[in-house]
Design a protein around this motif. Structure first.
Motif, mmCIF file in Angstrom:
data_model
loop_
_atom_site.group_PDB
_atom_site.id
_atom_site.type_symbol
_atom_site.label_atom_id
_atom_site.label_comp_id
_atom_site.label_asym_id
_atom_site.label_seq_id
_atom_site.Cartn_x
_atom_site.Cartn_y
_atom_site.Cartn_z
ATOM 1 N N MET A 120 0.803 -1.232 0.000
ATOM 2 C CA MET A 120 0.000 0.000 0.000
ATOM 3 C C MET A 120 0.831 1.276 0.000
ATOM 4 O O MET A 120 0.308 2.346 -0.312
ATOM 5 C CB MET A 120 -0.930 -0.007 1.221
ATOM 6 C CG MET A 120 -1.928 -1.154 1.219
ATOM 7 S SD MET A 120 -3.088 -1.074 2.582
ATOM 8 C CE MET A 120 -4.054 0.353 2.093
ATOM 9 N N GLN A 121 2.128 1.182 0.351
ATOM 10 C CA GLN A 121 2.953 2.384 0.466
ATOM 11 C C GLN A 121 2.972 3.240 -0.798
ATOM 12 O O GLN A 121 2.880 4.479 -0.714
ATOM 13 C CB GLN A 121 4.379 2.003 0.856
ATOM 14 C CG GLN A 121 5.289 3.187 1.190
ATOM 15 C CD GLN A 121 4.827 3.948 2.412
ATOM 16 O OE1 GLN A 121 4.680 3.389 3.486
ATOM 17 N NE2 GLN A 121 4.564 5.233 2.250
ATOM 18 N N PRO A 122 3.064 2.657 -2.023
ATOM 19 C CA PRO A 122 3.063 3.509 -3.225
ATOM 20 C C PRO A 122 1.788 4.336 -3.396
ATOM 21 O O PRO A 122 1.808 5.357 -4.092
ATOM 22 C CB PRO A 122 3.203 2.490 -4.377
ATOM 23 C CG PRO A 122 3.878 1.312 -3.754
ATOM 24 C CD PRO A 122 3.345 1.243 -2.360
ATOM 25 N N PHE A 123 0.690 3.909 -2.772
ATOM 26 C CA PHE A 123 -0.565 4.652 -2.878
ATOM 27 C C PHE A 123 -0.645 5.795 -1.872
ATOM 28 O O PHE A 123 -1.573 6.599 -1.918
ATOM 29 C CB PHE A 123 -1.762 3.711 -2.672
ATOM 30 C CG PHE A 123 -1.835 2.612 -3.692
ATOM 31 C CD1 PHE A 123 -2.318 2.857 -4.972
ATOM 32 C CD2 PHE A 123 -1.389 1.337 -3.384
ATOM 33 C CE1 PHE A 123 -2.361 1.843 -5.919
ATOM 34 C CE2 PHE A 123 -1.435 0.316 -4.321
ATOM 35 C CZ PHE A 123 -1.927 0.574 -5.597
ATOM 36 N N TYR A 124 0.323 5.859 -0.946
ATOM 37 C CA TYR A 124 0.358 6.927 0.057
ATOM 38 C C TYR A 124 1.752 7.533 0.077
ATOM 39 O O TYR A 124 2.474 7.451 1.079
ATOM 40 C CB TYR A 124 0.000 6.372 1.441
ATOM 41 C CG TYR A 124 -1.409 5.858 1.538
ATOM 42 C CD1 TYR A 124 -2.458 6.682 1.935
ATOM 43 C CD2 TYR A 124 -1.706 4.525 1.226
ATOM 44 C CE1 TYR A 124 -3.754 6.202 2.025
ATOM 45 C CE2 TYR A 124 -2.995 4.028 1.309
ATOM 46 C CZ TYR A 124 -4.024 4.876 1.711
ATOM 47 O OH TYR A 124 -5.308 4.397 1.793
#
Length: 490
Positions: A120-124
């Protein structure tokens, strides 16, 4: 399930796939989160941190080769359990199972949370991932693991081979890039390595905690002993696979840590929840998504291998009567499905807390208590049964060295800087007595247990295995269908 269908664990894993299994379970979450913990307990001292990583490699190799004797002497799945029951008695064997019922799901939960964070990090970008979506994704990942394991050992081995290629590609890229940056000799890249030992030197208790963090990254080398009943020629393949895999893993870990420190400062590593993603964001920002995929595949395969191997321990303990009989049933793909489901339920519950560094301390602390007990049992069995067949026999200095390290890692934090979580762990360990005495020692039973067992067998389409797994008799010879298990089946 058809009556004539054979349901038993199959010996289908050779040297190549055994080495792949080791890579899969060792190179997972550890190298992506442990650098943060090692730096924290090394007082941000770069020199001490790298020294601990090197020392952890030596300690892991020593412990793994000592531990390998268990799987070669008792060449069946769940060999650790069989060994402890034979050497130290049924209570210590139950203690080992009791610990694994909770420590294995705790490790699975920690890796599941880390994996969800990396996905999920690339989306935040530039901020922390919200806790609720991360935990929901972690739960979904855990149950996908259950579906994959239910398909049997061949599908698991195929997946492990593919994912190992992916993870080694990612780690080789990080390592080579770090070497290139250091060779170019830019001032900002070399700054962390100049006077590396000048920072504050940590105390003994901090060093012990740093070791627990670093050794977590090497953890998993016991997987082949856990699945010895599914290995071809375990007496030869277990030591060979361990030496090959751990040597390459140690080299990779050192290069990756050097690469992290060549790009990021210790404080930047401490402030990152996904060190590899932060590293890539600094080196090639446009490729951040690629490293997220690679790291995710790496952690997922490690998780998968942990679920696969731990379920075999529960399977064997159930056959021996120390866990409910339903856990020793197999589906048509020769998977102990109920044991897998039970582990994933516990891991799903433990996913609620999200302090990864604390979870690692819990798991590492318990693992080294277990390893110390196994080394005591190994010495006892050497004295009591010197003629027991041992295809591989480790040298005694390795055994004593492993015992000394176990005592250091367990006792130093308790004596030097006791914390409440040490008390919680010890209380949890002794709480196993509350279950051992009535249900195992006095063998209390209830008609409701049989009804539940029958209901779950019909619901999940599972049946007791044909039990052609090899077992060591009291005389030290190999036999089929131990009497106590055969009696249960009747």
């Amino acid at each position: 399930m058809k009556k004539r269908e054979s349901t038993q664990l199959q010996r289908v894993i050779g040297y190549f796939h055994g080495t792949i299994f080791l890579f899969s379970v060792i190179i997972g979450a550890g190298i992506f989160i442990a650098p943060k913990g090692v730096l924290k307990y090394s007082s941000l001292n770069v020199g001490v941190s790298l020294s601990i990583w090197a020392a952890c490699a030596i300690v892991s190799m020593m412990a793994a080769l000592s531990h390998a004797e268990l799987g070669t002497t008792f060449p069946r799945s769940g060999a650790q359990y069989c060994f402890l029951k034979r050497s130290l008695g049924p209570f210590i064997a139950f203690f080992y199972i009791w610990v694994n019922l909770f420590s294995a799901p705790a490790g699975i939960a920690a890796r599941g949370l880390l994996l969800a964070g990396y996905i999920m990090q690339p989306f935040y970008p530039g901020c922390f991932v919200p806790e609720m979506p991360k935990k929901c994704l972690a739960l979904a990942i855990l149950w996908c693991l259950g579906i994959l394991n239910a398909r049997g050992v061949k599908e698991v081995a195929w997946f492990q081979t593919v994912s190992t290629v992916v993870k080694m590609t990612v780690l080789c890229f990080i390592s080579i890039t770090g070497i290139v940056l250091l060779v170019r000799g830019r001032k900002e890249n070399l700054a962390r390595f100049e006077n590396a030992f000048d920072a504050e030197v940590p105390g003994a208790s901090q060093i012990a905690e740093a070791f627990l963090q670093g050794l977590y990254a090497y953890s998993g080398w016991g997987v082949l002993v856990r699945i010895a009943g599914e290995l071809k020629n375990p007496g030869e393949n277990i030591p060979k696979c361990l030496i090959t895999a751990l040597s390459l893993v140690a080299l990779t870990y050192l290069l990756v840590n050097i690469s992290y420190l060549a790009v990021l400062t210790p404080k930047e590593i401490m402030s990152s929840d996904a060190v590899a993603v932060t590293w890539m964001d600094r080196v090639i920002p446009s490729m951040q998504w690629a490293i997220s995929i690679g790291v995710s595949a790496s952690i997922f395969s490690s998780l998968n291998c942990t679920v696969f191997s731990t379920s075999r321990i529960l399977y064997v303990a159930s056959q021996e009567g120390q866990l409910p009989l339903i856990l020793s049933t197999l589906n048509i793909h020769s998977c102990p499905l109920v044991a897998v489901i039970q582990m994933l339920i516990f891991a799903s519950i433990i996913t609620i807390p999200s302090d990864l560094i604390l979870l690692i301390s819990y798991v590492g602390f318990i693992d080294w208590i277990q390893l110390g007990l196994m080394m005591m049992g190994l010495l006892k069995l050497r004295i009591q049964e010197p003629n027991l067949p041992r295809p591989y026999k480790v040298r005694l200095p390795f055994v004593f060295g492993t015992m000394a390290m176990s005592l250091f890692l367990v006792l130093t934090p308790i004596i030097k800087s006791p914390k409440m979580h040490h008390v919680y762990v010890l209380l949890f360990l002794f709480s196993g007595l509350l279950f051992y005495l009535p249900f195992v020692h006095f063998n209390l039973n209830s008609p409701y247990f049989n009804k539940i067992t029958c209901f779950l067998q019909l619901l999940l389409n599972v049946s007791p295995g044909n039990d052609t797994d090899e077992c060591i008799s009291a005389e030290g010879t190999l036999q089929k269908n131990p009497p106590e298990i055969a009696a249960k089946k009747e």
